[in-house]
Design an enzyme around this catalytic site. Sequence first.
Site, PDB file in Angstrom:
ATOM      1  N   GLY A 277      33.353  33.657  38.913  1.00  0.00           N
ATOM      2  CA  GLY A 277      33.144  34.565  37.876  1.00  0.00           C
ATOM      3  C   GLY A 277      33.834  33.956  36.362  1.00  0.00           C
ATOM      4  O   GLY A 277      33.213  33.310  35.695  1.00  0.00           O
TER       5      GLY A 277
ATOM      6  N   ASP B  33      31.594  43.193  41.519  1.00  0.00           N
ATOM      7  CA  ASP B  33      33.357  43.057  42.115  1.00  0.00           C
ATOM      8  C   ASP B  33      33.894  44.096  42.387  1.00  0.00           C
ATOM      9  O   ASP B  33      33.878  45.396  41.834  1.00  0.00           O
ATOM     10  CB  ASP B  33      34.124  42.335  41.107  1.00  0.00           C
TER      11      ASP B  33
ATOM     12  N   GLU C 108      42.283  49.784  47.693  1.00  0.00           N
ATOM     13  CA  GLU C 108      43.545  50.545  46.646  1.00  0.00           C
ATOM     14  C   GLU C 108      43.777  51.854  47.023  1.00  0.00           C
ATOM     15  O   GLU C 108      44.838  52.428  47.179  1.00  0.00           O
ATOM     16  CB  GLU C 108      43.139  50.471  45.146  1.00  0.00           C
TER      17      GLU C 108
ATOM     18  N   HIS D 195      45.331  30.511  43.311  1.00  0.00           N
ATOM     19  CA  HIS D 195      46.784  31.124  42.853  1.00  0.00           C
ATOM     20  C   HIS D 195      47.595  30.060  42.615  1.00  0.00           C
ATOM     21  O   HIS D 195      48.798  30.313  42.200  1.00  0.00           O
ATOM     22  CB  HIS D 195      47.222  32.084  43.766  1.00  0.00           C
TER      23      HIS D 195
HETATM   24  N1  GLN Z   1      34.709  38.224  38.548  1.00  0.00           N
HETATM   25  C1  GLN Z   1      36.163  38.364  38.270  1.00  0.00           C
HETATM   26  C2  GLN Z   1      36.667  37.074  37.891  1.00  0.00           C
HETATM   27  O1  GLN Z   1      36.345  36.037  38.397  1.00  0.00           O
HETATM   28  C3  GLN Z   1      36.847  38.720  39.338  1.00  0.00           C
HETATM   29  C4  GLN Z   1      38.139  39.015  39.321  1.00  0.00           C
HETATM   30  C5  GLN Z   1      38.816  39.498  40.557  1.00  0.00           C
HETATM   31  O2  GLN Z   1      38.443  39.255  41.636  1.00  0.00           O
HETATM   32  N2  GLN Z   1      40.136  40.045  40.453  1.00  0.00           N
HETATM   33  O3  GLN Z   1      37.691  36.742  37.261  1.00  0.00           O
END
Ligand code: GLN
EC number: 2.1.1.14
Length: 754
Positions: A431, A598, A604, A694
């Site tokens: 995204g 998403d 959580e 990451h």
């Molecule tokens: N669609 C969001 C992005 O690409 C998903 C973010 C996420 O998974 N935390 O940033």
Amino acid sequence: MKTSIIGFPRVGELRELKFATEKYFRKEITAEELEAVGKELRNKHWQLLVNQGIDFIPSGDFSFFDTTLDTAVLLNIVPKKYQELQLSPLDTYFALARGYQGEAGDVTALAMKKWFNTNYHYMVPEIDDETELKLVGDSIFTAFNEAKEAGIKTRPTILGPFTLLKLATYHGQKKAEDFYEAAITAYGQLIQQLTQLGCEWLQIDEPALVLDLTPDEVQQFKKLYQKLLAKKGTLKILAQTYYGDVRDTYQELVELPFEGIGLDFVEGRKSLDLLENYGLPEDKLLFAGIVNGKNIWKNNYQETLALLEKIQSFGEVVLNTSCSLLHVPFTLVNELVLKKEVTNHFAFAVEKLAELNDLKKIIGNKVENQSLLTANISLFNQERFSKNGQVAQQVDALTEKDFIRLPVLAERASIQKNKLRLPVLPTTTIGSFPQTIEVKQNRAKFKKGEIDEDEYTAFNQAKIAECVAFQEEIGLDVLVHGEFERNDMVEYFGESLDGYLFTEKAWVQSYGTRCVKPPIIWGDISRSRPITVAYSQYAQTLTNKPMKGMLTGPVTILNWSFPREDISLRESTLQLALAIQEEVLDLEANGIEIIQIDEAALREKLPLRQTDWHSEYLDWAIPAFRLVHSKVQPTTQIHTHMCYSEFADIIQDIDNMDADVISFEASRSSLDILDALKAIDFQTQVGPGVYDIHSPRVPSVEEIEMTIHNILNKLPIEKVWVNPDCGLKTRGVAETEASLKNLVLAAKKVRGGI
Ligand code: GLN
Ligand code: ZN
């Protein structure tokens, strides 16, 4: 009756600790200067607790990064590679917390994990066969003395050996039990030294007691504490638990010679039952967690007093918070924009201290104090929420079929295949594209009123055009618009939903120096206007390839907000689901054929005890997601995304979300999840992330090809998608472009070889 708290937000009223620590990381201040800020904050916070009339004041709840890490360091649980750097104690500590790269060497940080059922994250202590657990630090003594010098008698707090050793990871042959003897000696010494310093009480936190424990673990806990408490001499020990009830160990806990037992009556659904069924020995003081340490709403005194009356019949009670106040913002005083009629209903950390004090006074029963109760009653009698009868009606009117999308998944898959005409192993992204300085500046300028809406939108459109052109050029199959308009995946949606409120300074520590500012669900939720439609539609006009619409799901929106307490989480989530459903249908009506919803934070609020997973959570969370997409056409393809792959244990529930496609992080967990997918014959198409976003590292074509082959060894090719493992917003442009080019090339090579 006395008052107590379990811990206080150390980050400071205006996040002073965060800013000082980050300055230290950037080498802008010295270690002494950082220590001085820490000392000042500790003293300020103790003084504040004194002024608010708290009787049991904790020390040792302060931390430069994380208290679990503090305890590990205090007890010499520091792997060799960090010791070998030969840095100062403070820098060794930060090397454990954040990794170190420099003249002294190159080490990665300890792993970080979600702390129980909170949005706080702790550093996971790492133990190997060489680890020599012993008392080496002095932070707990220093803090106690510091307060004593200021004339304040504190109750030191420390994470207990049972929880510490249960949460640690073990790299050698040895296990938790192998360290019990050493822990008993070390905690025994600690008790002895604290006694010598003139300490009266010690708070030992054992939150692991609220988890499901095996009979073996219960026995281990009992033996551990029988031996440890034999060493306690005159020091009084409070066994403090929180985040739930101690149904597996209550009997052991009250039989052990603790002077105080801390139970949570907010999240501990069985705490009262336990008292009722097993009683409480007379010699114990019960620290009753009755002021919610996790949410921001004012305490309902009438209800609390009724609860306390029941609790009090079992023994002597101290008024306590349900958990550390770490999880709520510091104070309401700095919220200047929200109206008084609104903030009247809130209590952040400082205001919760006042609540404990109010309750103490009311129970003290002086006539003049009863006005406190009357004021609280009238507050709760007020029409508190922005009610929207229509929303409540809509939720009430939901029936079974609102949660079922037809035709069934397999049938939809072939319909969509014919319509979308995607190649095998379709490529896409999650995204967001890099949030460069200019992208952030554009939003900031618009917010400050420095540019008008046209200028703001024009910039975003230009970025979208650039992003779409790039994706076309490298040959991705399903495109995205890039999310340049979004600050945060929850806040962005909250801003267009009626029923949401936003604070200015209500920060809560998430880990180390990172804080989050969760929005507040204030009333019934409804969509005030289309949220994403214009940008998605615009992006679709720029390409003949499918443009994926991008939404945040209701469970994630709920889980990253402060929820209401007057209606259930289920009901709030269904309201959110209906609002997002409108957005989904709007996107579909405007020509968007693929929509991703998403659910990054689905896990959580998964209860700590497995027995509660379905009844308390999944039984409404999964349907809430289904409600969002149940009304779309069979031709519309619904995607979802999760940021982690730790869902082997709820995998059937994930499949039951009934999305057409799911993408998730997998590269770091070495694709373990694939076996679980195979084992249950997972129906949803899957895009296990083929590289780790990451890290700035660019994966090679060969590497990605290999990963795709590994995936294809486990999953049928017609079910597999190729994508990175999460959104690209935190990455730089250069590495993102290079990585995505390689991803597309790798997918093409694998396709060619079939
Ligand atoms: N669609 C969001 C992005 O690409 C998903 C973010 C996420 O998974 N935390 O940033
Ligand atoms: Zn993600």
